[in-house]
Design a protein around this motif. Sequence first.
Motif, PDB file in Angstrom:
ATOM      1  N   HIS A 116      67.155  31.871  54.281  1.00 42.90           N
ATOM      2  CA  HIS A 116      67.059  31.434  52.896  1.00 42.90           C
ATOM      3  C   HIS A 116      67.024  32.647  51.974  1.00 42.90           C
ATOM      4  O   HIS A 116      66.896  33.778  52.431  1.00 42.90           O
ATOM      5  CB  HIS A 116      65.784  30.613  52.666  1.00 42.90           C
ATOM      6  N   CYS A 151      66.986  29.523  45.768  1.00 41.90           N
ATOM      7  CA  CYS A 151      67.507  29.922  47.074  1.00 41.90           C
ATOM      8  C   CYS A 151      68.972  30.311  46.876  1.00 41.90           C
ATOM      9  O   CYS A 151      69.793  29.475  46.512  1.00 41.90           O
ATOM     10  CB  CYS A 151      67.399  28.797  48.097  1.00 41.90           C
ATOM     11  N   GLN A 153      70.854  31.856  49.293  1.00 41.89           N
ATOM     12  CA  GLN A 153      71.540  32.043  50.579  1.00 41.89           C
ATOM     13  C   GLN A 153      71.860  30.639  51.101  1.00 41.89           C
ATOM     14  O   GLN A 153      70.946  29.815  51.218  1.00 41.89           O
ATOM     15  CB  GLN A 153      70.640  32.769  51.590  1.00 41.89           C
ATOM     16  N   CYS A 155      72.064  27.436  52.999  1.00 38.80           N
ATOM     17  CA  CYS A 155      71.177  27.016  54.080  1.00 38.80           C
ATOM     18  C   CYS A 155      71.405  25.567  54.506  1.00 38.80           C
ATOM     19  O   CYS A 155      70.589  24.999  55.225  1.00 38.80           O
ATOM     20  CB  CYS A 155      69.721  27.245  53.684  1.00 38.80           C
ATOM     21  N   MET A 162      67.476  23.500  46.375  1.00 43.96           N
ATOM     22  CA  MET A 162      66.314  24.255  46.852  1.00 43.96           C
ATOM     23  C   MET A 162      65.783  25.180  45.754  1.00 43.96           C
ATOM     24  O   MET A 162      66.327  26.247  45.506  1.00 43.96           O
ATOM     25  CB  MET A 162      66.697  25.050  48.107  1.00 43.96           C
TER      26      MET A 162
HETATM   27 CU   LIG Z   1      67.580  27.746  51.280  1.00 39.61          CU
END
Ligand SMILES: [Cu+2]
Length: 170
Positions: A116, A151, A153, A155, A162
């Motif tokens: 993340h 977030c 990244q 995921c 997120m």
């Molecule tokens: Cu994430």
Amino acid sequence: MSEREAQLKKAILEYEKKWIAFSVFTVLLFTAIIAFTLANHGLRGVIPVGELERVDPTTVRLEGPWADPEQAVIQTGPNQYTVHVLAFSYGYQPNPIVVPRGAEIVFRVTSPDVLHGFHIEGTNVNVEVLPGEVTTVRYTFQQAGEYRIICNQYCGVGHHLMFGRVVVEE
Ligand SMILES: [Cu+2]
């Protein structure tokens, strides 16, 4: 070599000298900028600490400092707090993270599942969070208010949902 040729050769060398001086200047300038950034943000700042710290992602939710969101924020000095943050699919624990303004906040972030990101909007806190590793990053909030955690990244299917919150109290 005629006199004119000799003059031409010298002229080119003068011209080259200026470019060499310019190149050396830019290299020194970039080195100075990097040194300045490291001195101001590196050792006690937003660049993650170098030492590798491992943690078991399968049990991190059950035992240890990340298990209880109520105990996530720990005062470690007169004006210093450590916050244990869990970045999971698809949220952050605790949420919100409540910290005082002007205190040094040591974020210790890890993941119980996949990779993340932990980016606090409006700051230069922007780190990767890997399962099995603890990412430690320090920041001092100078302004009270609410900050969004993003977030950044990929995921999974809930990635775009997120988010977390940091509430900085006066
Ligand atoms: Cu994430």
